[in-house]
Design an enzyme around this catalytic site. Structure first.
Site, PDB file in Angstrom:
ATOM      1  N   ASP A 141       0.860  -1.173   0.000  1.00 39.45           N
ATOM      2  CA  ASP A 141       0.000   0.000   0.000  1.00 39.45           C
ATOM      3  C   ASP A 141       0.897   1.225   0.000  1.00 39.45           C
ATOM      4  O   ASP A 141       1.764   1.359   0.879  1.00 39.45           O
ATOM      5  CB  ASP A 141      -0.902   0.017   1.238  1.00 39.45           C
ATOM      6  CG  ASP A 141      -1.834  -1.184   1.289  1.00 39.45           C
ATOM      7  OD1 ASP A 141      -2.161  -1.720   0.215  1.00 39.45           O
ATOM      8  OD2 ASP A 141      -2.221  -1.590   2.400  1.00 39.45           O
ATOM      9  N   GLU A 203      -9.076  -0.122  -4.612  1.00 40.69           N
ATOM     10  CA  GLU A 203      -8.175   0.599  -3.713  1.00 40.69           C
ATOM     11  C   GLU A 203      -7.117   1.335  -4.533  1.00 40.69           C
ATOM     12  O   GLU A 203      -6.262   0.692  -5.150  1.00 40.69           O
ATOM     13  CB  GLU A 203      -7.496  -0.374  -2.748  1.00 40.69           C
ATOM     14  CG  GLU A 203      -8.466  -1.184  -1.892  1.00 40.69           C
ATOM     15  CD  GLU A 203      -7.779  -2.261  -1.088  1.00 40.69           C
ATOM     16  OE1 GLU A 203      -6.533  -2.254  -0.995  1.00 40.69           O
ATOM     17  OE2 GLU A 203      -8.478  -3.147  -0.554  1.00 40.69           O
ATOM     18  N   HIS A 206      -3.344   0.244  -3.447  1.00 43.18           N
ATOM     19  CA  HIS A 206      -2.875  -1.146  -3.337  1.00 43.18           C
ATOM     20  C   HIS A 206      -2.374  -1.641  -4.690  1.00 43.18           C
ATOM     21  O   HIS A 206      -3.111  -1.649  -5.674  1.00 43.18           O
ATOM     22  CB  HIS A 206      -4.016  -2.028  -2.843  1.00 43.18           C
ATOM     23  CG  HIS A 206      -3.654  -3.482  -2.714  1.00 43.18           C
ATOM     24  ND1 HIS A 206      -3.660  -4.146  -1.505  1.00 43.18           N
ATOM     25  CD2 HIS A 206      -3.286  -4.408  -3.635  1.00 43.18           C
ATOM     26  CE1 HIS A 206      -3.304  -5.416  -1.697  1.00 43.18           C
ATOM     27  NE2 HIS A 206      -3.082  -5.590  -2.988  1.00 43.18           N
TER      28      HIS A 206
END
Length: 234
Positions: A141, A203, A206
């Site tokens: 991340d 996301e 990510h």
């Protein structure tokens, strides 16, 4: 089971290696450790060697466009126990945000909340055939830091449980700040995909390379792609 977990894993046994602190920005205190997650003496700032090499390519591409900008590593390797901790923490956070207590919920209402949690978080599975991406050392991340050392505004926080986490949330934005958020997300996506990574569909932060999600996304983009993961649970 999520669709990507059906992808077979042929483990290559590449070791974990430390992310070089001189190349990237690493927080002095890991955000999950600050919440109480116990890494049991293991560092979260490790990835497979091949993933680090690709990440260094992304860093070079970033500085080709924005000299002195850096990739900030929010999270990388995550043991199963930490995955479980963060899943439970997110469920409790969701209860708090909605002014609820678990005792007052019906079983169906609980399942609805867990569904929200698992849209963001992978199941803390101990099955070697279905590892959480971060437990393979092949997922991370990230965000960006500008030349002044400020975290670049992406329009939402990492791990935010809302639609703003979706990568293209601001794609049709009309206001200048929101258009800038989208440009920043596109920049992050561009440098990472050029280095071989693929982004999580829900996301913006990510990215992975070589795990099941990476292979599954490759298959979605190209049906002829050899969809096999080379990194399993560490």
């Amino acid at each position: 089971m999520k669709p990507y977990q059906q992808i077979p894993i042929v483990e290559c046994h590449e070791p974990l290696a430390p992310i070089p602190r001189e190349v990237f920005v690493l927080p002095p205190i890991h955000p999950y450790a600050a919440l109480g997650a116990d890494y049991q003496g293991r560092s979260p700032y490790f990835l497979r060697q091949g993933v680090i090499q690709a990440l260094e390519q992304a860093q070079q591409a970033l500085q080709g466009e924005h000299p002195q900008w850096k990739i900030l590593i929010f999270d990388a390797f995550r043991p199963i126990s930490v995955q479980q901790f963060m899943v439970d923490y997110s469920f409790q956070t969701l209860l708090q945000q909605r002014g609820l207590t678990e005792a007052q919920l019906s079983e169906g209402e609980k399942q609805d909340l867990w569904q929200v949690v698992y849209e963001l978080w992978a199941l803390p599975s101990s099955d070697p055939a279905t590892p959480p991406p971060h437990s393979t050392g092949a997922a991370l991340d990230i965000t960006l830091v500008d030349a002044q050392g400020n975290v670049v505004d992406m329009g939402s926080e990492i791990d935010e449980l809302s639609a703003r986490s979706h990568p293209d949330y601001y794609a049709s934005a009309q206001t200048p700040p929101e258009q800038t958020y989208h440009q920043h997300r596109q920049l992050l996506h561009r440098i990472m995909t050029q280095a071989g990574f693929r982004r999580h569909p829900r996301e913006w932060w990510h990215f992975s390379l070589g795990d099941q999600l990476w292979a599954w996304l490759g298959k979605q983009d190209d049906p002829g792609f050899d969809a096999i993961a080379r990194y399993g649970r560490v």
